[in-house]
Design an enzyme around this catalytic site. Structure first.
Site, PDB file in Angstrom:
ATOM      1  N   HIS A   8       0.831  -1.200   0.000  1.00 41.18           N
ATOM      2  CA  HIS A   8       0.000   0.000   0.000  1.00 41.18           C
ATOM      3  C   HIS A   8       0.867   1.252   0.000  1.00 41.18           C
ATOM      4  O   HIS A   8       1.542   1.542   0.985  1.00 41.18           O
ATOM      5  CB  HIS A   8      -0.894  -0.036   1.247  1.00 41.18           C
ATOM      6  CG  HIS A   8      -1.847   1.105   1.351  1.00 41.18           C
ATOM      7  ND1 HIS A   8      -1.796   2.018   2.374  1.00 41.18           N
ATOM      8  CD2 HIS A   8      -2.881   1.470   0.556  1.00 41.18           C
ATOM      9  CE1 HIS A   8      -2.777   2.896   2.219  1.00 41.18           C
ATOM     10  NE2 HIS A   8      -3.446   2.594   1.123  1.00 41.18           N
ATOM     11  N   HIS A  50      -0.542  10.301  -3.378  1.00 46.38           N
ATOM     12  CA  HIS A  50      -1.824   9.841  -2.855  1.00 46.38           C
ATOM     13  C   HIS A  50      -2.914  10.893  -2.904  1.00 46.38           C
ATOM     14  O   HIS A  50      -4.060  10.601  -3.212  1.00 46.38           O
ATOM     15  CB  HIS A  50      -1.686   9.352  -1.406  1.00 46.38           C
ATOM     16  CG  HIS A  50      -2.996   8.896  -0.845  1.00 46.38           C
ATOM     17  ND1 HIS A  50      -3.804   9.709  -0.077  1.00 46.38           N
ATOM     18  CD2 HIS A  50      -3.671   7.740  -1.002  1.00 46.38           C
ATOM     19  CE1 HIS A  50      -4.905   9.045   0.234  1.00 46.38           C
ATOM     20  NE2 HIS A  50      -4.850   7.854  -0.304  1.00 46.38           N
TER      21      HIS A  50
END
Ligand code: CA
Length: 318
Positions: A8, A50
């Protein structure tokens, strides 16, 4: 098939998220796939970042103090590639400038940069060659409607990079993921992308994207619809369980009945989003209890070790 480990934002438990060292760490720690969150620069270059904002992970507020919008935020899309590459990246901080995860990498300046998607592909392909591995890509298209409002097509921009890297074909080790169902339909029906598509599932209260009813999406009827345009679902880990956070709910069984794989998010040893008492119990709950096919993990080495030790190829546990 054993469940897959998706690193992740890289091995984000150990190094600043989405930086090239963080990606290299994820590769060597045994991830099957490494996640790329994609945001476009003003000149349309896919960047691995992100947030659509820059202030939580870079020094943008120091370097370009007059470039925030009226909401006080610095948007990546307001900066061209050269400007974005001039920023340094650090461990994620909150609105007060404090580290989001107290025991992770320090908020230090290592002169790390925001990678382009192209640079990250060069790194992963290089490591695949030097290590003899086949680590893949798990690409999230962030806020497609936001990009479209600025005149940019994030799906087309990413596909161009993948085509250049010869990674846009049915055998390429690449997943697309998105919270926006319209974007997944667009990839399938308009862009005819051969890559598998994962419908991410949030909570309606998050309003990401606004107007999508994720409660409906998780019903039998909703999953019928998802199966018409996607190959799998990416639920939030609490959505795998009943209200007690421990007992598996219908979701994985119902998804599998429609041929959908389930890749849930996110395993974090330092932020357990469930009723489980510790990280190993949570691993047991998602793999041996709920029976998911893959997971996003900030700790790819821990998740790799759990699967290798406790999950057989038919998904059964020990
Ligand atoms: Ca993501």
């Amino acid at each position: 098939m054993k469940p897959i480990v998706i690193a992740h934002r890289g091995a984000s438990a150990y190094l600043p998220e989405h930086t090239l060292p963080c990606v290299a760490a994820a590769h060597t720690l045994g991830a099957d796939y490494i996640e790329q969150d994609i945001v476009l620069s003003r000149d349309g270059v896919p960047m691995v970042l992100h947030d659509i904002y820059l202030e939580s992970t870079t020094n943008v507020a120091q370097q370009f103090s007059d470039r925030c919008r009226n909401d006080g935020r610095f948007y990546a899309i307001d900066f061209d590639l050269a400007e974005l590459k001039s920023l340094t990246v650090h461990e994620r901080v909150d609105d007060q400038g404090s580290a989001v995860f107290a025991n992770r990498f320090p908020v230090a300046d290592l002169q790390l940069r925001i990678p382009t998607l192209s640079e990250e592909i060069t790194l992963i392909e290089g490591l695949n060659k030097s290590r003899g591995t086949h680590t893949g890509y798990y690409i999230e298209l962030k806020s497609p409607a936001f990009h479209a409002a600025a005149g940019l097509d994030i799906a087309v921009s990413v596909i161009k990079v993948l085509e250049t890297a010869q990674l846009h074909h049915e055998n390429a080790p690449v997943f697309f993921q998105c919270f926006d169902p319209d974007t997944l339909r667009y990839l399938k029906h308009d862009l005819h992308s051969p890559l598998p598509r994962i419908q991410l599932m949030g909570e309606n209260s998050w309003q990401e994207p606004p107007g999508v009813d994720f409660d409906l999406m998780r019903t039998e009827q909703g999953l019928d619809d998802v199966a018409s345009y996607a190959d799998g679902i990416g639920p939030w880990i609490p959505q795998l369980f009943e209200a007690d956070g421990l007992t598996p709910c219908h979701l994985v069984t119902a998804a599998h009945a429609r041929g959908l794989v389930v890749h849930a998010y996110t395993l974090r040893a330092d932020s357990l989003e469930s009723g489980f008492k510790d990280f190993e119990s949570l691993h047991r709950g998602v793999f041996l209890g709920a029976g998911i096919d893959g997971v996003f993990s900030d700790f790819p080495d821990v998740t790799r070790a759990f699967i290798d030790t406790h999950v057989s190829t038919d998904g059964a546990g020990s």
